[in-house]
Scaffold this motif. Structure first.
Motif, PDB file in Angstrom:
ATOM      1  N   ALA A   5       1.844  27.618  10.449  1.00  0.00           N
ATOM      2  CA  ALA A   5       1.713  26.522  11.411  1.00  0.00           C
ATOM      3  C   ALA A   5       0.390  26.759  12.130  1.00  0.00           C
ATOM      4  O   ALA A   5       0.146  27.837  12.674  1.00  0.00           O
ATOM      5  CB  ALA A   5       2.868  26.524  12.401  1.00  0.00           C
ATOM      6  N   LYS A  53       6.809  19.398   4.737  1.00  0.00           N
ATOM      7  CA  LYS A  53       5.913  19.918   5.778  1.00  0.00           C
ATOM      8  C   LYS A  53       5.866  18.945   6.958  1.00  0.00           C
ATOM      9  O   LYS A  53       5.738  19.376   8.102  1.00  0.00           O
ATOM     10  CB  LYS A  53       4.528  20.163   5.187  1.00  0.00           C
ATOM     11  CG  LYS A  53       4.519  21.324   4.205  1.00  0.00           C
ATOM     12  CD  LYS A  53       3.185  21.523   3.556  1.00  0.00           C
ATOM     13  CE  LYS A  53       3.012  20.481   2.477  1.00  0.00           C
ATOM     14  NZ  LYS A  53       1.880  20.695   1.598  1.00  0.00           N
ATOM     15  N   SER A  57       6.638  20.066  10.732  1.00  0.00           N
ATOM     16  CA  SER A  57       5.706  19.767  11.832  1.00  0.00           C
ATOM     17  C   SER A  57       6.446  19.126  12.997  1.00  0.00           C
ATOM     18  O   SER A  57       6.253  19.503  14.149  1.00  0.00           O
ATOM     19  CB  SER A  57       4.577  18.846  11.374  1.00  0.00           C
ATOM     20  OG  SER A  57       3.721  19.505  10.489  1.00  0.00           O
ATOM     21  N   GLU A  61       6.693  20.683  16.661  1.00  0.00           N
ATOM     22  CA  GLU A  61       6.081  19.952  17.778  1.00  0.00           C
ATOM     23  C   GLU A  61       7.118  19.673  18.860  1.00  0.00           C
ATOM     24  O   GLU A  61       6.841  19.831  20.056  1.00  0.00           O
ATOM     25  CB  GLU A  61       5.440  18.655  17.275  1.00  0.00           C
ATOM     26  CG  GLU A  61       4.172  18.889  16.494  1.00  0.00           C
ATOM     27  CD  GLU A  61       3.633  17.649  15.781  1.00  0.00           C
ATOM     28  OE1 GLU A  61       4.241  16.548  15.900  1.00  0.00           O
ATOM     29  OE2 GLU A  61       2.612  17.780  15.092  1.00  0.00           O
ATOM     30  N   VAL A  76       1.239  22.054   9.223  1.00  0.00           N
ATOM     31  CA  VAL A  76       1.986  23.034   8.452  1.00  0.00           C
ATOM     32  C   VAL A  76       1.467  23.027   7.016  1.00  0.00           C
ATOM     33  O   VAL A  76       1.333  21.967   6.406  1.00  0.00           O
ATOM     34  CB  VAL A  76       3.502  22.734   8.472  1.00  0.00           C
ATOM     35  CG1 VAL A  76       4.268  23.666   7.541  1.00  0.00           C
ATOM     36  CG2 VAL A  76       4.039  22.835   9.896  1.00  0.00           C
ATOM     37  N   TRP A 107      -5.390  16.809   9.132  1.00  0.00           N
ATOM     38  CA  TRP A 107      -4.098  16.168   9.333  1.00  0.00           C
ATOM     39  C   TRP A 107      -3.754  15.481   8.010  1.00  0.00           C
ATOM     40  O   TRP A 107      -4.638  15.002   7.295  1.00  0.00           O
ATOM     41  CB  TRP A 107      -4.182  15.093  10.396  1.00  0.00           C
ATOM     42  CG  TRP A 107      -4.125  15.439  11.841  1.00  0.00           C
ATOM     43  CD1 TRP A 107      -3.836  14.550  12.836  1.00  0.00           C
ATOM     44  CD2 TRP A 107      -4.373  16.682  12.524  1.00  0.00           C
ATOM     45  NE1 TRP A 107      -3.891  15.184  14.057  1.00  0.00           N
ATOM     46  CE2 TRP A 107      -4.216  16.495  13.892  1.00  0.00           C
ATOM     47  CE3 TRP A 107      -4.708  17.958  12.086  1.00  0.00           C
ATOM     48  CZ2 TRP A 107      -4.372  17.504  14.821  1.00  0.00           C
ATOM     49  CZ3 TRP A 107      -4.879  18.978  13.012  1.00  0.00           C
ATOM     50  CH2 TRP A 107      -4.697  18.735  14.352  1.00  0.00           C
TER      51      TRP A 107
END
Length: 181
Positions: A5, A53, A57, A61, A76, A107
């Protein structure tokens, strides 16, 4: 499955301060196992069952927001993703007194080679290449101020990446491999 992460924008310039021991606890409370943090900039290696993933995430978060009241973007990547990135970095690239070499983790929303078209790359100064999940950038330190890539700070693109130097990226991969053994 082993993952990393990568948190964006923590413990930088006194903002978004998060203690790594507390962050490790947050990950464990969220169900992650074999949690290892590396340096203070938000690199957390962990194992978790095989889910997307994107879902990982979101879980992380939410956990960070609940525990620290911070909206932190978490990228991730699996060990296979990181292996592909590390294998694409030339062995001669390093981050030292003479060379600056970075991995810009993308991203998912912008993870495509076409992102290169939006960057200012000076061919005789910058060495830039796309690999799935990242942009790799290297430059002779004496040319950093001439680089087109150094002008991305504050851009829309820059807000959709988290950057680690190649030395850090290689160490992350080493730590991830240790979890597989």
């Amino acid at each position: 499955m082993v993952y990393i992460a990568l948190l964006r924008g923590i413990n930088v310039g006194g903002k978004n301060k998060i203690d790594m021991k507390l962050l490790k606890h947050t990950f464990e409370q969220a169900g992650m196992t074999h949690v290892v943090t590396y340096i203070n900039t938000g690199n957390i290696i962990f194992s978790y069952k095989d889910i997307s993933k994107t879902e990982l995430s979101r879980i992380l978060e939410d956990a960070i927001h609940n525990d620290f009241r911070l909206q932190i973007k978490v990228v991730v990547r699996s060990i296979d993703d990181i292996r592909g990135i590390i294998n694409a970095i030339p062995d001669t690239w390093k981050n030292d007194n003479d060379m600056k070499s970075d991995v810009m983790f993308l991203w998912d929303e912008i993870d495509d080679e076409s992102v290169l078209m939006n960057l200012v790359i000076k061919p005789n100064i910058d060495t830039v290449k796309y690999v799935p999940g990242a942009i790799l950038w290297s430059i002779d330190k004496k040319n950093v101020t001439k680089s087109g890539m150094s002008k991305i700070i504050g851009s829309k693109f820059y807000k959709q990446v988290t950057v680690r130097n190649v030395n850090t990226a290689r160490k992350i991969y080493e730590l991830m491999q240790a979890q597989v053994r």
